[in-house]
Motif scaffolding. Structure first.
Motif, PDB file in Angstrom:
ATOM      1  N   MET A   1       0.845  -1.191   0.000  1.00 41.92           N
ATOM      2  CA  MET A   1       0.000   0.000   0.000  1.00 41.92           C
ATOM      3  C   MET A   1       0.881   1.241   0.000  1.00 41.92           C
ATOM      4  SD  MET A   1      -2.866   1.202   2.811  1.00 41.92           S
ATOM      5  CE  MET A   1      -2.603  -0.360   3.599  1.00 41.92           C
ATOM      6  N   ASN A   2       0.671   2.147  -0.975  1.00 38.90           N
ATOM      7  CA  ASN A   2       1.478   3.356  -1.022  1.00 38.90           C
ATOM      8  C   ASN A   2       0.831   4.459  -0.196  1.00 38.90           C
ATOM      9  OD1 ASN A   2      -0.553   4.643  -2.649  1.00 38.90           O
ATOM     10  ND2 ASN A   2       0.299   3.619  -4.457  1.00 38.90           N
ATOM     11  N   ASP A   3       1.572   5.567  -0.064  1.00 47.44           N
ATOM     12  CA  ASP A   3       1.088   6.655   0.791  1.00 47.44           C
ATOM     13  C   ASP A   3      -0.226   7.239   0.281  1.00 47.44           C
ATOM     14  OD1 ASP A   3       3.316   6.277   2.287  1.00 47.44           O
ATOM     15  OD2 ASP A   3       4.427   7.994   1.500  1.00 47.44           O
ATOM     16  N   VAL A   4      -0.384   7.299  -1.063  1.00 41.59           N
ATOM     17  CA  VAL A   4      -1.595   7.885  -1.639  1.00 41.59           C
ATOM     18  C   VAL A   4      -2.802   7.017  -1.318  1.00 41.59           C
ATOM     19  CG1 VAL A   4      -2.759   8.524  -3.780  1.00 41.59           C
ATOM     20  CG2 VAL A   4      -0.319   9.052  -3.475  1.00 41.59           C
ATOM     21  N   SER A   5      -2.681   5.683  -1.525  1.00 46.81           N
ATOM     22  CA  SER A   5      -3.812   4.798  -1.252  1.00 46.81           C
ATOM     23  C   SER A   5      -4.138   4.772   0.230  1.00 46.81           C
ATOM     24  CB  SER A   5      -3.536   3.381  -1.768  1.00 46.81           C
ATOM     25  OG  SER A   5      -2.393   2.827  -1.144  1.00 46.81           O
ATOM     26  N   PHE A   6      -3.094   4.865   1.092  1.00 50.19           N
ATOM     27  CA  PHE A   6      -3.368   4.900   2.535  1.00 50.19           C
ATOM     28  C   PHE A   6      -4.121   6.177   2.882  1.00 50.19           C
ATOM     29  CE2 PHE A   6      -2.461   5.955   6.932  1.00 50.19           C
ATOM     30  CZ  PHE A   6      -2.759   4.754   7.563  1.00 50.19           C
ATOM     31  N   ALA A   7      -3.677   7.310   2.339  1.00 47.93           N
ATOM     32  CA  ALA A   7      -4.354   8.575   2.622  1.00 47.93           C
ATOM     33  C   ALA A   7      -5.806   8.534   2.161  1.00 47.93           C
ATOM     34  CB  ALA A   7      -3.619   9.729   1.947  1.00 47.93           C
ATOM     35  N   SER A   8      -6.064   7.818   1.056  1.00 50.10           N
ATOM     36  CA  SER A   8      -7.441   7.765   0.548  1.00 50.10           C
ATOM     37  C   SER A   8      -8.367   7.017   1.491  1.00 50.10           C
ATOM     38  CB  SER A   8      -7.463   7.106  -0.841  1.00 50.10           C
ATOM     39  OG  SER A   8      -7.109   5.727  -0.765  1.00 50.10           O
ATOM     40  N   LEU A   9      -7.815   6.126   2.326  1.00 46.32           N
ATOM     41  CA  LEU A   9      -8.640   5.414   3.308  1.00 46.32           C
ATOM     42  C   LEU A   9      -9.159   6.345   4.397  1.00 46.32           C
ATOM     43  CD1 LEU A   9      -6.585   2.116   3.814  1.00 46.32           C
ATOM     44  CD2 LEU A   9      -8.734   2.397   2.549  1.00 46.32           C
ATOM     45  N   LEU A  10      -8.504   7.476   4.583  1.00 49.25           N
ATOM     46  CA  LEU A  10      -8.900   8.414   5.629  1.00 49.25           C
ATOM     47  C   LEU A  10      -9.997   9.370   5.166  1.00 49.25           C
ATOM     48  CD1 LEU A  10      -5.338   9.274   7.013  1.00 49.25           C
ATOM     49  CD2 LEU A  10      -6.901   7.472   7.748  1.00 49.25           C
ATOM     50  N   THR A  11     -10.324   9.325   3.878  1.00 48.31           N
ATOM     51  CA  THR A  11     -11.405  10.166   3.363  1.00 48.31           C
ATOM     52  C   THR A  11     -12.754   9.552   3.732  1.00 48.31           C
ATOM     53  OG1 THR A  11     -11.514   8.989   1.251  1.00 48.31           O
ATOM     54  CG2 THR A  11      -9.931  10.809   1.417  1.00 48.31           C
ATOM     55  N   ALA A  12     -13.816  10.342   3.519  1.00 52.20           N
ATOM     56  CA  ALA A  12     -15.162   9.826   3.816  1.00 52.20           C
ATOM     57  C   ALA A  12     -15.473   8.596   2.969  1.00 52.20           C
ATOM     58  CB  ALA A  12     -16.196  10.928   3.564  1.00 52.20           C
ATOM     59  N   GLU A  13     -15.062   8.629   1.691  1.00 49.94           N
ATOM     60  CA  GLU A  13     -15.293   7.474   0.820  1.00 49.94           C
ATOM     61  C   GLU A  13     -14.515   6.257   1.310  1.00 49.94           C
ATOM     62  OE1 GLU A  13     -15.095   6.265  -3.944  1.00 49.94           O
ATOM     63  OE2 GLU A  13     -14.003   8.027  -3.194  1.00 49.94           O
ATOM     64  N   GLY A  14     -13.265   6.486   1.705  1.00 49.43           N
ATOM     65  CA  GLY A  14     -12.440   5.378   2.182  1.00 49.43           C
ATOM     66  C   GLY A  14     -12.987   4.759   3.455  1.00 49.43           C
ATOM     67  N   ARG A  15     -13.421   5.588   4.376  1.00 47.43           N
ATOM     68  CA  ARG A  15     -13.965   5.068   5.637  1.00 47.43           C
ATOM     69  C   ARG A  15     -15.268   4.299   5.405  1.00 47.43           C
ATOM     70  NH1 ARG A  15     -11.476   7.525  10.212  1.00 47.43           N
ATOM     71  NH2 ARG A  15     -10.030   9.194   9.613  1.00 47.43           N
ATOM     72  N   ALA A  16     -16.076   4.785   4.469  1.00 45.46           N
ATOM     73  CA  ALA A  16     -17.316   4.072   4.151  1.00 45.46           C
ATOM     74  C   ALA A  16     -17.007   2.703   3.544  1.00 45.46           C
ATOM     75  CB  ALA A  16     -18.168   4.901   3.196  1.00 45.46           C
ATOM     76  N   LEU A  17     -15.994   2.657   2.682  1.00 41.37           N
ATOM     77  CA  LEU A  17     -15.590   1.385   2.095  1.00 41.37           C
ATOM     78  C   LEU A  17     -15.074   0.428   3.173  1.00 41.37           C
ATOM     79  CD1 LEU A  17     -13.718   1.872  -1.298  1.00 41.37           C
ATOM     80  CD2 LEU A  17     -15.694   0.447  -0.823  1.00 41.37           C
ATOM     81  N   LEU A  18     -14.311   0.932   4.117  1.00 40.40           N
ATOM     82  CA  LEU A  18     -13.800   0.082   5.201  1.00 40.40           C
ATOM     83  C   LEU A  18     -14.949  -0.533   5.989  1.00 40.40           C
ATOM     84  CD1 LEU A  18     -10.770   2.184   6.495  1.00 40.40           C
ATOM     85  CD2 LEU A  18     -10.680  -0.087   5.464  1.00 40.40           C
TER      86      LEU A  18
END
Length: 393
Positions: A1-18
């Motif tokens: 996992m790169n820094d960009v994909s990790f940062a995307s998990l912290l967005t509203a979309e990323g958290r909803a996906l989690l």
């Protein structure tokens, strides 16, 4: 996992996906990924599924409730401190009057979280951008951001003046696996010792296999096990110089070194005691033997034998029923006679592998037994018995 994909998990979309991929079974990952990629970027879906796998692995260390909310890196899951151990250390620091800690090499924040939950203000420092981002996200996710300041920095450049204590957890893994030379840690143990000398109180996490001669005279050395498994050793400064301690979790149950000489070798008694791994690593078998009025089976083996059954949290007791010179044939006959089908094999001082012995003796029957492959006064020996149970009141 790169820094960009990790940062995307912290967005509203990323958290909803989690939330959506939580609990996804490995066999269903492909189908889930295919469905989610219709509405979300492929990289984000892959990062979410990868994070879900890390959270499942982390539950054993952090508990399911915390792990589900936290963020992890692969190395962070592997190297982070188990919650029970971190909480024990935080409690010790709190009892010492510590109210602020510089946590150097903080990783994904396992120790910082325990410290903050103990009411201690924390400066958490790590040089890796993604690791520091995970620590910051974890402090926020667990409602501890007011007590944890996360800084992405080289720990050797951090000014720890003004903090009551310093905690250092150097990196002990490299490209080829575990690092055993303390001077090859990142940062080296010598640097960590220098940082400890500048603080009123310090704790340095080290590998439990560190040679005792490498422990500085000014340090207290503590070996910690959790559920019987040795987890780590810690060098403490500002506590009790020269003290050696074994701590068993849960509890904690603490055994302090008394500077006793090595126990004498004595004949096999009715009971065999297997000291906890932290006791063995701390070289405190003599203290256990003295408390049990026991001795050693062999001067090089950490098994204690005694005539009486005494309760102790620092060793597991077994009642010995048979003593055999090493012979697979004789052991097989004994187990057949006793109708033993469940055989636990423990060994110290023997080259025989437990699985190989079980294959050779082919245990069958409704009963269970434990066999110890060891040496008695230098001779290869098999001791057969079972976990000892105190007499009913």
């Amino acid at each position: 996992m790169n820094d960009v994909s990790f940062a995307s998990l912290l967005t509203a979309e990323g958290r909803a996906l989690l939330d959506e991929v939580h609990g996804t079974e490995p066999a269903r990952e492909l189908a889930v990924a295919t469905r989610l990629r219709r509405d979300h970027p492929a990289d984000l879906v892959s990062a979410a599924l990868g994070q879900a796998r890390l959270r499942q692995r982390a539950a054993a260390k952090f508990g399911a409730e915390d792990a589900r909310r936290m963020f992890f890196t692969p190395n962070g899951v592997e190297q982070s401190t188990r919650t029970s151990v971190a909480a024990h250390r935080a409690a010790r620091l709190r009892a010492l009057g510590v109210r602020s800690v510089a946590d150097l090499c903080c990783g994904i924040g396992g120790d910082a979280i325990a410290l903050a939950r103990a009411g201690i203000r924390v400066l958490a420092v790590d040089h890796d951008p993604q690791t520091a981002a995970a620590a910051r996200a974890n402090a926020d996710a667990l409602g501890l951001a007011d007590l944890i300041e996360v800084r992405e920095s080289d720990v050797t450049a951090v000014d720890t003046a003004g903090y009551d204590a310093v905690f250092v957890d150097p990196g002990r893994r490299g490209g080829r696996g575990r690092i055993f030379d303390p001077e090859s840690y990142t940062p080296p143990l010598s640097w960590a010792l220098g940082a400890a000398a500048k603080a009123p109180v310090a704790a340095l996490k080290i590998a439990p296999g560190i040679p005792h001669e490498a422990v500085p005279a000014a340090a207290e050395a503590e070996w910690i096990s959790d559920g019987g498994d040795v987890k780590e050793a810690v060098l403490w400064f500002g506590t009790e110089p020269g003290l050696v301690r074994a701590t068993l979790l849960p509890g904690p149950r603490e055994l302090r070194g008394r500077g006793l000489p090595d126990p004498a070798v004595r004949p096999v008694g009715r009971y065999l005691y297997e000291p906890d791994g932290a006791v063995i690593r701390a070289h405190l078998v003599a203290e256990v033997a003295a408390d049990l009025d026991g001795g050693l089976l062999d001067e090089t083996i950490a098994y204690v034998t005694a005539d009486d059954l005494r309760p102790t949290p620092f060793a597991s007791a077994y009642e010995i029923t048979d003593r055999l010179a090493f012979s697979v044939k004789r052991l097989k006959a004994l187990l057949r006679e006793r109708e033993v089908g469940v055989l636990t094999v423990k060994k110290r001082g023997s080259a025989v592998e437990p699985e190989e012995l079980r294959r050779l003796v082919k245990p069958r029957g409704p009963r269970s037994a434990t066999v110890f492959l060891t040496r008695v006064a230098g001779a290869p020996t098999m001791l057969v018995g079972a976990p000892a149970r105190p007499a009913a009141a």
